[in-house]
Design an enzyme around this catalytic site. Structure first.
Site, PDB file in Angstrom:
ATOM      1  N   LEU A   1       0.372  -1.283  -0.148  1.00  0.00           N
ATOM      2  CA  LEU A   1      -0.189   0.655  -0.318  1.00  0.00           C
ATOM      3  C   LEU A   1       0.843   0.818   0.105  1.00  0.00           C
ATOM      4  O   LEU A   1       0.039   1.943  -0.252  1.00  0.00           O
ATOM      5  CB  LEU A   1      -0.852   0.104   1.432  1.00  0.00           C
ATOM      6  CG  LEU A   1      -1.696  -0.696   1.070  1.00  0.00           C
ATOM      7  CD1 LEU A   1      -2.633  -1.076   2.691  1.00  0.00           C
ATOM      8  CD2 LEU A   1      -3.139  -1.518  -0.206  1.00  0.00           C
ATOM      9  N   CYS A   2       2.046   1.286  -0.500  1.00  0.00           N
ATOM     10  CA  CYS A   2       2.984   2.473  -0.238  1.00  0.00           C
ATOM     11  C   CYS A   2       2.766   3.276  -1.598  1.00  0.00           C
ATOM     12  O   CYS A   2       3.232   2.393  -2.329  1.00  0.00           O
ATOM     13  CB  CYS A   2       4.334   1.510  -0.341  1.00  0.00           C
ATOM     14  SG  CYS A   2       5.802   2.792  -0.027  1.00  0.00           S
ATOM     15  N   HIS A   3       2.862   4.377  -1.867  1.00  0.00           N
ATOM     16  CA  HIS A   3       3.233   4.476  -2.840  1.00  0.00           C
ATOM     17  C   HIS A   3       4.234   4.883  -3.573  1.00  0.00           C
ATOM     18  O   HIS A   3       4.999   5.055  -3.225  1.00  0.00           O
ATOM     19  CB  HIS A   3       2.860   6.762  -2.750  1.00  0.00           C
ATOM     20  CG  HIS A   3       0.947   7.251  -1.857  1.00  0.00           C
ATOM     21  ND1 HIS A   3       0.530   6.262  -0.712  1.00  0.00           N
ATOM     22  CD2 HIS A   3       0.368   7.196  -3.223  1.00  0.00           C
ATOM     23  CE1 HIS A   3      -0.751   6.407  -0.712  1.00  0.00           C
ATOM     24  NE2 HIS A   3      -1.194   6.967  -2.006  1.00  0.00           N
TER      25      HIS A   3
ATOM     26  N   MET B   1       9.296   4.906   4.361  1.00  0.00           N
ATOM     27  CA  MET B   1       9.130   3.470   3.909  1.00  0.00           C
ATOM     28  C   MET B   1      10.449   3.309   3.534  1.00  0.00           C
ATOM     29  O   MET B   1      11.286   1.966   3.454  1.00  0.00           O
ATOM     30  CB  MET B   1       8.164   3.153   3.216  1.00  0.00           C
ATOM     31  CG  MET B   1       6.658   3.743   4.771  1.00  0.00           C
ATOM     32  SD  MET B   1       7.081   2.095   5.734  1.00  0.00           S
ATOM     33  CE  MET B   1       7.214   0.470   5.061  1.00  0.00           C
ATOM     34  N   GLU B   2      10.594   4.610   2.552  1.00  0.00           N
ATOM     35  CA  GLU B   2      11.598   4.907   1.442  1.00  0.00           C
ATOM     36  C   GLU B   2      13.235   4.172   2.283  1.00  0.00           C
ATOM     37  O   GLU B   2      14.511   3.243   1.832  1.00  0.00           O
ATOM     38  CB  GLU B   2      11.807   5.659   0.496  1.00  0.00           C
ATOM     39  CG  GLU B   2      10.966   5.117  -0.660  1.00  0.00           C
ATOM     40  CD  GLU B   2       9.281   5.730  -0.433  1.00  0.00           C
ATOM     41  OE1 GLU B   2       8.687   5.451  -1.328  1.00  0.00           O
ATOM     42  OE2 GLU B   2       8.934   6.079   0.967  1.00  0.00           O
TER      43      GLU B   2
ATOM     44  N   ASP C   1      24.764 -11.417   3.564  1.00  0.00           N
ATOM     45  CA  ASP C   1      24.233 -11.769   2.416  1.00  0.00           C
ATOM     46  C   ASP C   1      25.062 -12.610   2.062  1.00  0.00           C
ATOM     47  O   ASP C   1      25.974 -13.503   1.748  1.00  0.00           O
ATOM     48  CB  ASP C   1      23.471 -12.165   1.181  1.00  0.00           C
ATOM     49  CG  ASP C   1      23.758 -12.747  -0.066  1.00  0.00           C
ATOM     50  OD1 ASP C   1      23.233 -13.708   0.537  1.00  0.00           O
ATOM     51  OD2 ASP C   1      23.694 -11.954  -1.122  1.00  0.00           O
TER      52      ASP C   1
END
Length: 161
Positions: free
Chosen positions: A75-77, A113-114, A128
């Site tokens: 739901l992130c733009h 969020m980014e 990793d």
């Protein structure tokens, strides 16, 4: 406490309508860390890891991840990033790599969020690249430490920085 914004009146998930929000300069800063064995940290610092420059690759991975956030978080733009800086530093006690990301945009919705996604993916990249020599690495402390722009104004986590 505020209500959750990603649910409609029926309780169904939806993307928040930001169409009426003002376009403003928005900044978010997030951080996190990965702890490891001292030998793993020494390998990272020496630059002799057989896979290459661990911190350099993690930095690029974080930047790339910030640009893919809306594809990963349902739901992130999708937003137009104007700046992303991934800072990686090491510490001896506990042996760790710290990641701090600053993300910026001029838009109608925040850039938290980014920044958070960039931190997570940068740390995952360290994991990793080093998992063959250290399975005990632990990621943690991922959090937002600063947010500015938009109608909610400036927010800072106390004791951060």
């Amino acid at each position: 406490m505020s209500t959750l914004t990603h649910f409609n009146a029926k309780g169904e998930a939806h993307m928040v309508d930001v169409g009426d929000k003002s376009v403003t300069h928005r900044v978010a800063v997030a951080e996190g860390h990965i702890t490891m064995e001292p030998e793993t940290l020494a390998l990272i610092r020496s630059g002799t890891h057989k896979k290459g420059d661990v911190l350099g690759i993690a930095r690029v991975a974080g930047i790339m991840a910030s640009k893919k956030t809306s594809e990963l978080v349902p739901l992130c733009h999708p937003i137009s990033l104007t700046h992303v800086e991934v800072e990686l530093s090491t510490a001896d006690s506990p042996p760790s790599v710290h990641c701090r990301v600053t993300a910026e945009t001029r838009g109608q919705t925040g850039v938290e969020m980014e920044a958070l996604t960039a931190v997570q993916v940068a740390l995952l990249t360290v994991y990793d690249m080093c998992k063959a020599v250290d399975r005990f690495m632990t990621m943690g402390g991922v959090r937002l430490v600063h947010k500015s722009g938009g109608k909610s104004g400036t927010w800072d986590l106390k004791g951060s920085g």
